[in-house]
Motif scaffolding. Structure first.
Motif, PDB file in Angstrom:
ATOM      1  N   ASP A  12      11.898   4.622  21.661  1.00  0.00           N
ATOM      2  CA  ASP A  12      11.585   5.357  20.446  1.00  0.00           C
ATOM      3  C   ASP A  12      11.191   4.395  19.324  1.00  0.00           C
ATOM      4  O   ASP A  12      10.252   4.662  18.579  1.00  0.00           O
ATOM      5  CB  ASP A  12      12.779   6.199  20.000  1.00  0.00           C
ATOM      6  CG  ASP A  12      13.029   7.376  20.925  1.00  0.00           C
ATOM      7  OD1 ASP A  12      12.071   7.804  21.587  1.00  0.00           O
ATOM      8  OD2 ASP A  12      14.178   7.847  20.969  1.00  0.00           O
ATOM      9  N   ARG A  13      11.886   3.282  19.209  1.00  0.00           N
ATOM     10  CA  ARG A  13      11.536   2.294  18.191  1.00  0.00           C
ATOM     11  C   ARG A  13      10.164   1.705  18.451  1.00  0.00           C
ATOM     12  O   ARG A  13       9.397   1.491  17.522  1.00  0.00           O
ATOM     13  CB  ARG A  13      12.577   1.171  18.156  1.00  0.00           C
ATOM     14  CG  ARG A  13      13.792   1.544  17.386  1.00  0.00           C
ATOM     15  CD  ARG A  13      14.622   0.320  17.132  1.00  0.00           C
ATOM     16  NE  ARG A  13      16.019   0.717  17.272  1.00  0.00           N
ATOM     17  CZ  ARG A  13      16.973  -0.044  17.692  1.00  0.00           C
ATOM     18  NH1 ARG A  13      16.718  -1.278  18.068  1.00  0.00           N
ATOM     19  NH2 ARG A  13      18.198   0.396  17.745  1.00  0.00           N
ATOM     20  N   LYS A  14       9.847   1.448  19.715  1.00  0.00           N
ATOM     21  CA  LYS A  14       8.530   0.894  20.052  1.00  0.00           C
ATOM     22  C   LYS A  14       7.438   1.892  19.701  1.00  0.00           C
ATOM     23  O   LYS A  14       6.399   1.531  19.132  1.00  0.00           O
ATOM     24  CB  LYS A  14       8.466   0.535  21.536  1.00  0.00           C
ATOM     25  CG  LYS A  14       9.213  -0.709  21.908  1.00  0.00           C
ATOM     26  CD  LYS A  14       9.055  -1.004  23.373  1.00  0.00           C
ATOM     27  CE  LYS A  14       9.836  -2.249  23.764  1.00  0.00           C
ATOM     28  NZ  LYS A  14       9.700  -2.557  25.183  1.00  0.00           N
ATOM     29  N   VAL A  15       7.646   3.137  20.034  1.00  0.00           N
ATOM     30  CA  VAL A  15       6.655   4.177  19.729  1.00  0.00           C
ATOM     31  C   VAL A  15       6.510   4.329  18.218  1.00  0.00           C
ATOM     32  O   VAL A  15       5.390   4.421  17.683  1.00  0.00           O
ATOM     33  CB  VAL A  15       7.054   5.525  20.395  1.00  0.00           C
ATOM     34  CG1 VAL A  15       6.176   6.659  19.894  1.00  0.00           C
ATOM     35  CG2 VAL A  15       6.996   5.414  21.898  1.00  0.00           C
ATOM     36  N   ILE A  16       7.636   4.350  17.536  1.00  0.00           N
ATOM     37  CA  ILE A  16       7.591   4.472  16.076  1.00  0.00           C
ATOM     38  C   ILE A  16       6.851   3.286  15.459  1.00  0.00           C
ATOM     39  O   ILE A  16       6.000   3.451  14.578  1.00  0.00           O
ATOM     40  CB  ILE A  16       9.030   4.604  15.509  1.00  0.00           C
ATOM     41  CG1 ILE A  16       9.639   5.945  15.908  1.00  0.00           C
ATOM     42  CG2 ILE A  16       9.029   4.436  13.999  1.00  0.00           C
ATOM     43  CD1 ILE A  16      11.122   6.073  15.588  1.00  0.00           C
ATOM     44  N   GLU A  17       7.155   2.087  15.930  1.00  0.00           N
ATOM     45  CA  GLU A  17       6.484   0.889  15.396  1.00  0.00           C
ATOM     46  C   GLU A  17       4.992   0.917  15.714  1.00  0.00           C
ATOM     47  O   GLU A  17       4.153   0.580  14.877  1.00  0.00           O
ATOM     48  CB  GLU A  17       7.146  -0.370  15.960  1.00  0.00           C
ATOM     49  CG  GLU A  17       6.531  -1.672  15.468  1.00  0.00           C
ATOM     50  CD  GLU A  17       6.638  -1.863  13.964  1.00  0.00           C
ATOM     51  OE1 GLU A  17       5.851  -2.666  13.428  1.00  0.00           O
ATOM     52  OE2 GLU A  17       7.489  -1.225  13.297  1.00  0.00           O
ATOM     53  N   ARG A  18       4.609   1.321  16.926  1.00  0.00           N
ATOM     54  CA  ARG A  18       3.194   1.404  17.307  1.00  0.00           C
ATOM     55  C   ARG A  18       2.477   2.424  16.423  1.00  0.00           C
ATOM     56  O   ARG A  18       1.364   2.177  15.946  1.00  0.00           O
ATOM     57  CB  ARG A  18       3.072   1.798  18.786  1.00  0.00           C
ATOM     58  CG  ARG A  18       1.623   1.736  19.263  1.00  0.00           C
ATOM     59  CD  ARG A  18       1.427   2.125  20.723  1.00  0.00           C
ATOM     60  NE  ARG A  18       2.452   1.609  21.603  1.00  0.00           N
ATOM     61  CZ  ARG A  18       3.177   2.370  22.441  1.00  0.00           C
ATOM     62  NH1 ARG A  18       2.974   3.675  22.498  1.00  0.00           N
ATOM     63  NH2 ARG A  18       4.093   1.836  23.224  1.00  0.00           N
ATOM     64  N   ASN A  19       3.101   3.565  16.197  1.00  0.00           N
ATOM     65  CA  ASN A  19       2.504   4.584  15.331  1.00  0.00           C
ATOM     66  C   ASN A  19       2.365   4.069  13.891  1.00  0.00           C
ATOM     67  O   ASN A  19       1.362   4.331  13.234  1.00  0.00           O
ATOM     68  CB  ASN A  19       3.352   5.863  15.348  1.00  0.00           C
ATOM     69  CG  ASN A  19       3.250   6.602  16.666  1.00  0.00           C
ATOM     70  OD1 ASN A  19       2.320   6.379  17.446  1.00  0.00           O
ATOM     71  ND2 ASN A  19       4.213   7.469  16.925  1.00  0.00           N
ATOM     72  N   ARG A  20       3.366   3.359  13.414  1.00  0.00           N
ATOM     73  CA  ARG A  20       3.304   2.796  12.068  1.00  0.00           C
ATOM     74  C   ARG A  20       2.150   1.813  11.945  1.00  0.00           C
ATOM     75  O   ARG A  20       1.377   1.841  10.994  1.00  0.00           O
ATOM     76  CB  ARG A  20       4.626   2.101  11.711  1.00  0.00           C
ATOM     77  CG  ARG A  20       4.680   1.630  10.250  1.00  0.00           C
ATOM     78  CD  ARG A  20       5.887   0.759   9.976  1.00  0.00           C
ATOM     79  NE  ARG A  20       5.802  -0.529  10.627  1.00  0.00           N
ATOM     80  CZ  ARG A  20       5.067  -1.569  10.178  1.00  0.00           C
ATOM     81  NH1 ARG A  20       4.354  -1.443   9.085  1.00  0.00           N
ATOM     82  NH2 ARG A  20       5.052  -2.720  10.830  1.00  0.00           N
ATOM     83  N   ARG A  21       2.006   0.944  12.939  1.00  0.00           N
ATOM     84  CA  ARG A  21       0.913  -0.037  12.923  1.00  0.00           C
ATOM     85  C   ARG A  21      -0.447   0.647  13.003  1.00  0.00           C
ATOM     86  O   ARG A  21      -1.387   0.245  12.318  1.00  0.00           O
ATOM     87  CB  ARG A  21       1.074  -1.037  14.072  1.00  0.00           C
ATOM     88  CG  ARG A  21       2.193  -2.009  13.856  1.00  0.00           C
ATOM     89  CD  ARG A  21       2.340  -2.923  15.043  1.00  0.00           C
ATOM     90  NE  ARG A  21       3.496  -3.778  14.873  1.00  0.00           N
ATOM     91  CZ  ARG A  21       3.478  -5.069  15.083  1.00  0.00           C
ATOM     92  NH1 ARG A  21       2.386  -5.661  15.508  1.00  0.00           N
ATOM     93  NH2 ARG A  21       4.563  -5.779  14.892  1.00  0.00           N
ATOM     94  N   GLN A  23      -1.157   3.663  11.989  1.00  0.00           N
ATOM     95  CA  GLN A  23      -1.384   4.294  10.692  1.00  0.00           C
ATOM     96  C   GLN A  23      -1.782   3.254   9.637  1.00  0.00           C
ATOM     97  O   GLN A  23      -2.703   3.489   8.845  1.00  0.00           O
ATOM     98  CB  GLN A  23      -0.132   5.055  10.250  1.00  0.00           C
ATOM     99  CG  GLN A  23      -0.337   5.818   8.957  1.00  0.00           C
ATOM    100  CD  GLN A  23       0.913   6.550   8.511  1.00  0.00           C
ATOM    101  OE1 GLN A  23       2.008   6.303   9.003  1.00  0.00           O
ATOM    102  NE2 GLN A  23       0.737   7.444   7.552  1.00  0.00           N
ATOM    103  N   MET A  24      -1.114   2.121   9.605  1.00  0.00           N
ATOM    104  CA  MET A  24      -1.439   1.064   8.649  1.00  0.00           C
ATOM    105  C   MET A  24      -2.850   0.533   8.891  1.00  0.00           C
ATOM    106  O   MET A  24      -3.605   0.299   7.945  1.00  0.00           O
ATOM    107  CB  MET A  24      -0.418  -0.081   8.725  1.00  0.00           C
ATOM    108  CG  MET A  24       0.969   0.288   8.210  1.00  0.00           C
ATOM    109  SD  MET A  24       0.969   0.826   6.487  1.00  0.00           S
ATOM    110  CE  MET A  24       0.603  -0.690   5.664  1.00  0.00           C
ATOM    111  N   LYS A  25      -3.237   0.367  10.135  1.00  0.00           N
ATOM    112  CA  LYS A  25      -4.581  -0.104  10.458  1.00  0.00           C
ATOM    113  C   LYS A  25      -5.623   0.892   9.960  1.00  0.00           C
ATOM    114  O   LYS A  25      -6.648   0.513   9.390  1.00  0.00           O
ATOM    115  CB  LYS A  25      -4.721  -0.319  11.963  1.00  0.00           C
ATOM    116  CG  LYS A  25      -6.042  -0.909  12.366  1.00  0.00           C
ATOM    117  CD  LYS A  25      -6.098  -1.187  13.849  1.00  0.00           C
ATOM    118  CE  LYS A  25      -7.436  -1.794  14.218  1.00  0.00           C
ATOM    119  NZ  LYS A  25      -7.544  -2.088  15.632  1.00  0.00           N
ATOM    120  N   ALA A  26      -5.349   2.186  10.138  1.00  0.00           N
ATOM    121  CA  ALA A  26      -6.266   3.215   9.651  1.00  0.00           C
ATOM    122  C   ALA A  26      -6.362   3.180   8.131  1.00  0.00           C
ATOM    123  O   ALA A  26      -7.457   3.306   7.555  1.00  0.00           O
ATOM    124  CB  ALA A  26      -5.814   4.588  10.138  1.00  0.00           C
TER     125      ALA A  26
END
Length: 184
Positions: A12-21, A23-26
């Motif tokens: 869950d932390r990996k998925v959350i971190e990937r989604n955060r990254r 979103q930040m890239k976008a």
């Protein structure tokens, strides 16, 4: 089954971190896309993109401050002019025109404020539209008032090249109408 809470929360932390990254890239891409097109658009590193965006924002802030100072300066000049007008009792003047007809010649006196430069140009345009031949034109400036003198010739009725109007009467009517419209 593994009841260890650390194991189940790790994905869950990996998925959350990937989604955060993602979103930040976008968001970084969106920010970079808002920059003016004059800069080169080859792939730039994220720090370079952020630096360019920050520089552009600083430049906009400096321009905004400069424009505010210019506005304040112009407003203070206008306030000074209004104060001077109130103190001297002068109110803004309407443009005035005097037309003196002498046979086929006209002498036009146009009095305007110095902040109305287009009235002279428009007066010349009206004269040319009426077929008048401008012999000479001049002006004098006294304080905020400009005095224009225009000497011209018009066709005389009965002459073969004369238009269908009486000397300077039509020119006088058009100029007076023009100045009344400009003053309104």
């Amino acid at each position: 089954m593994n009841d260890n809470p650390n194991v189940s929360s790790r994905p869950d932390r990996k998925v959350i971190e990937r989604n955060r990254r993602t979103q930040m890239k976008a968001l970084y891409s969106e920010l970079y896309s808002l920059l003016p097109r004059h800069s080169s658009r080859e792939s730039k590193s994220l720090p370079d993109q952020l630096h360019e965006a920050a520089s552009y924002i600083k430049k906009l802030q400096i321009n905004l401050e400069r424009m505010k100072e210019k506005k304040d300066s112009l407003m203070s000049v206008e306030r000074l002019r209004n104060t001077r007008s109130r103190m001297t009792g002068k109110v803004p003047k309407s443009p005035q025109i005097q037309i003196h007809e002498m046979g086929s010649s006209l002498v036009i006196g146009l009095t305007t404020e110095s902040n109305s430069p287009f009235l002279f140009t428009q007066t010349i345009r009206v004269l040319q539209e009426e077929g008048a031949e401008i012999v000479n034109a001049g002006f004098s400036v006294v304080d905020d008032t400009v005095f224009h003198i225009i000497n011209l010739t018009v066709a005389i009725i009965g002459h073969e090249s004369a238009p269908d109007y009486g000397g300077g009467r039509r020119i006088s009517e058009r100029l007076n109408k023009f100045l009344n419209d400009a003053d309104a």
